[in-house]
Motif scaffolding. Structure first.
Motif, short mmCIF file in Angstrom:
data_model
loop_
_atom_site.label_atom_id
_atom_site.label_comp_id
_atom_site.label_asym_id
_atom_site.label_seq_id
_atom_site.Cartn_x
_atom_site.Cartn_y
_atom_site.Cartn_z
N UNK A 1 23.43 4.82 86.00
CA UNK A 1 24.88 4.89 84.80
C UNK A 1 26.64 5.30 85.18
N UNK A 2 26.15 4.61 86.40
CA UNK A 2 27.56 3.36 86.73
C UNK A 2 28.03 2.22 85.85
N UNK A 3 27.29 1.19 85.60
CA UNK A 3 27.10 -0.15 84.67
C UNK A 3 27.75 0.30 83.79
N UNK A 4 26.40 0.66 83.27
CA UNK A 4 26.27 0.54 81.54
C UNK A 4 27.61 2.03 81.15
N UNK A 5 27.28 3.35 82.05
CA UNK A 5 27.65 4.31 81.67
C UNK A 5 26.83 5.25 80.34
N UNK A 6 26.05 4.97 81.29
CA UNK A 6 25.14 5.18 80.04
C UNK A 6 24.19 6.59 81.31
N UNK A 7 22.92 7.46 81.22
CA UNK A 7 22.51 8.07 81.87
C UNK A 7 21.02 7.67 81.67
N UNK A 8 19.92 7.67 82.35
CA UNK A 8 18.07 7.73 82.21
C UNK A 8 17.63 7.85 81.16
N UNK B 1 19.48 8.21 78.28
CA UNK B 1 20.47 8.04 77.20
C UNK B 1 20.22 6.48 76.50
N UNK B 2 19.85 5.81 77.89
CA UNK B 2 19.46 4.47 77.67
C UNK B 2 17.91 4.48 77.34
N UNK B 3 16.80 5.32 77.65
CA UNK B 3 15.33 5.11 77.16
C UNK B 3 16.00 5.67 75.34
N UNK B 4 17.02 6.30 75.76
CA UNK B 4 16.24 7.31 73.77
C UNK B 4 17.13 5.50 72.96
N UNK B 5 17.98 4.86 73.83
CA UNK B 5 18.70 4.31 73.05
C UNK B 5 17.74 2.86 72.47
#
Length: 534
Positions: A100-107, A109-113
């Motif tokens: 979350x801190x490094x990518x500025x995405x929660x899990x 959001x990251x999976x969906x992207x």
């Protein structure tokens, strides 16, 4: 902006359901300021809080029965399992916060992207079912606590749990930092209750510490005590400890601290202190679970608790004949031990209300880009979750109290099947993302070798254990004494589910692999264009 657009904008802002494709939990994202130049302890205090919200999931009502029953049946033998589960939890939560801190995405959001729209919807539904399964345990725990403390009929107590949405409405108006403080206070209440009861029991501390070292006996299939073997007891503790929703939650709320994402040192500071916060709070969760197991050994006489449900434990705590020493027996007569137990159960349920709702919002926004007010989200989830509980209470209401209690306990245990089903779909992407130099913006924040090895070992082991325990969980739907035909049917359903889980995992890995290749190509092409331009 046209005059027409200006008129329409307020309506969109105040809509009950809105499109969301921005920062994770945008209302609280980056709202907690952390000044630079403070000392270690002051900085740690400013970062403390998110870890407490995460730790709630590791000491919720689902953990209580497994730990106490494990202590009753096998003494201090399973202490090492609680320790190992806690260490795995620390590792996974560290990776979730870092993502979350490094990518500025929660899990979510990251999976969906990184996955297709179809797969994203499938994973959203799977995760929502897991959240609702967790909510069922919270409904049962809170309703039983109200019944035990205030003698409110169970059906009415179940319906009253819907009103916790009013608590959430109040909390959302006071600020996230105060919510964190309330959660910490409730955790302290739970810890102090069990610490007091264990202190009165005078446990054999030498055996407690000795059994923190892993022992081959913890995974043996004999002896068979109280319907358990050491292996099944260990699987129960592990299954109740690591839950998928905590990973989504931590990857979102770790972003509540204001971090300059363009400054690697600022990001590194956030990762460091978020890890400290998480590990301290999860250590508290370890102590609570350890106290629960010790309570099963030292507070009650061996084999005294025949009913491991919350009703049975409450009754046992006010029965002097079940206590291991005269001091406990004298306190048990007053009813203090049982009342404190019920208060801790109610505190645990209210804590889970806060974290479960935040997680639901993270998952909804991340997977399907839809936002609802927290109170509305909570109301919808809670109404759906109480339906099976209400049905269970109605079907068992005309039966003896023991059967009614057993029915609720069985429903709570069976609801955990979805957690076993959903866990791999959060752990595996989390590990892949945090292992990727591309996702983690270079070498500095990618998992180190030991984290990578420990992470993959944990993911493989937890996935195997959850799928290994699935047949027995499905068979348990048929009661304590299933017929051979029911056992065969339960095993057949479990094997079909295992195949579906493995197929869906393969689909997830394939989608992530393809998207990673595509993003890498686009990144390389962009760099070539920049080089050519220069």
């Amino acid at each position: 902006m046209s005059e027409k657009d200006e008129k329409q904008e307020p309506k969109k802002k105040h809509a009950l359901i809105e499109y969301a494709n921005g920062k994770s939990l945008q209302e609280i994202n980056g709202t907690v300021k952390v000044p630079e130049g403070m000392g270690f302890w002051k900085t740690l205090f400013m970062y403390s809080g998110p870890g407490a919200l995460v730790a709630v999931g590791y000491m919720d009502p689902g953990n209580w029965s497994t730990s106490i029953t494990g202590g009753q049946n096998f003494g201090y033998l399973l202490m090492s399992i609680i320790l190992i589960s806690s260490l795995i939890a620390m590792l996974l939560q560290y990776m979730a916060a870092k993502l979350g801190i490094v990518t500025q995405m929660d899990l979510a959001q990251a999976i969906r992207a990184r996955t297709s729209k179809t797969l994203g919807i499938v994973l959203w539904i799977t995760t929502e079912l897991a959240i609702m399964a967790t909510d069922i345990a919270e409904v049962i725990g809170a309703a039983i606590a109200l019944y035990l403390l205030f003698h409110i009929p169970l059906l009415i107590a179940v319906l009253i749990t819907v009103l916790d949405v009013l608590v959430l409405l109040l909390l959302t108006s006071i600020g996230f930092r105060k919510i964190e403080a309330i959660v910490v206070c409730l955790i302290c209440v739970i810890f102090l209750v069990f610490a007091y009861e264990v202190a009165l029991s005078n446990p054999r501390w030498s055996q407690v510490f000795l059994n923190l070292v892993p022992n081959i006996k913890t995974v043996e299939t004999h002896p068979y005590v109280g319907g358990q073997t050491p292996l099944s007891g260990a699987l129960g503790i592990i299954g109740a400890t690591v839950m998928p929703h905590n990973l989504y939650l931590h990857s979102a709320i770790s972003q509540t601290r204001d971090t300059d994402n363009n400054d690697e040192d600022s990001v590194a500071r956030s990762v460091k202190f978020s890890a400290w916060d998480s590990n301290i709070q999860l250590s508290m969760a370890f102590f609570v679970n350890a106290l629960l197991l010790i309570m099963g050994v030292a507070v009650f006489k061996s084999g005294a608790v025949k009913d491991p449900s919350f009703f049975g434990l409450f009754d046992a705590l006010k029965n002097p004949q079940f206590m291991t020493n005269p001091l406990l027996a004298s306190v048990a007569k007053t009813g203090v031990l049982s009342i404190l137990f019920a208060v801790a159960l109610l505190a645990s349920g209210q804590n889970s209300t806060i974290t479960g709702t935040l997680t639901g919002q993270v998952v909804m926004e991340g997977f399907i880009h839809m936002r609802m007010p927290l109170w509305a989200r909570r109301l919808v989830t809670r109404v759906i979750s109480i339906i099976p509980v209400v049905i269970c209470v109605l079907l068992s209401s005309g039966k003896p109290a023991v059967q009614e209690h057993e029915a609720l306990n069985t429903l709570m245990n069976n609801s955990q099947v979805f957690l076993a089903f959903a866990l791999p779909f959060s752990m595996l992407p989390l590990l892949i993302f945090t292992d990727s130099k591309f996702e983690m913006r270079g070498k500095r924040f990618v998992n180190s070798l030991w984290v990578k090895v420990a992470g993959w070992a944990s993911v493989i082991a937890l996935t195997f254990l959850n799928l290994y325990g699935l047949p027995s969980q499905i068979v348990s739907f048929f009661g304590d004494n299933p017929t051979p035909a029911q056992t065969d049917m339960g095993n057949g359903i479990a094997y079909i589910l295992i195949v579906l889980v493995l197929a869906l995992l393969a689909w997830v890995m394939w989608d992530l692999y393809k998207s990673n290749k595509r993003f890498m190509r686009e990144h390389e092409n962009a760099e070539k264009e920049i080089d050519q331009y220069e």
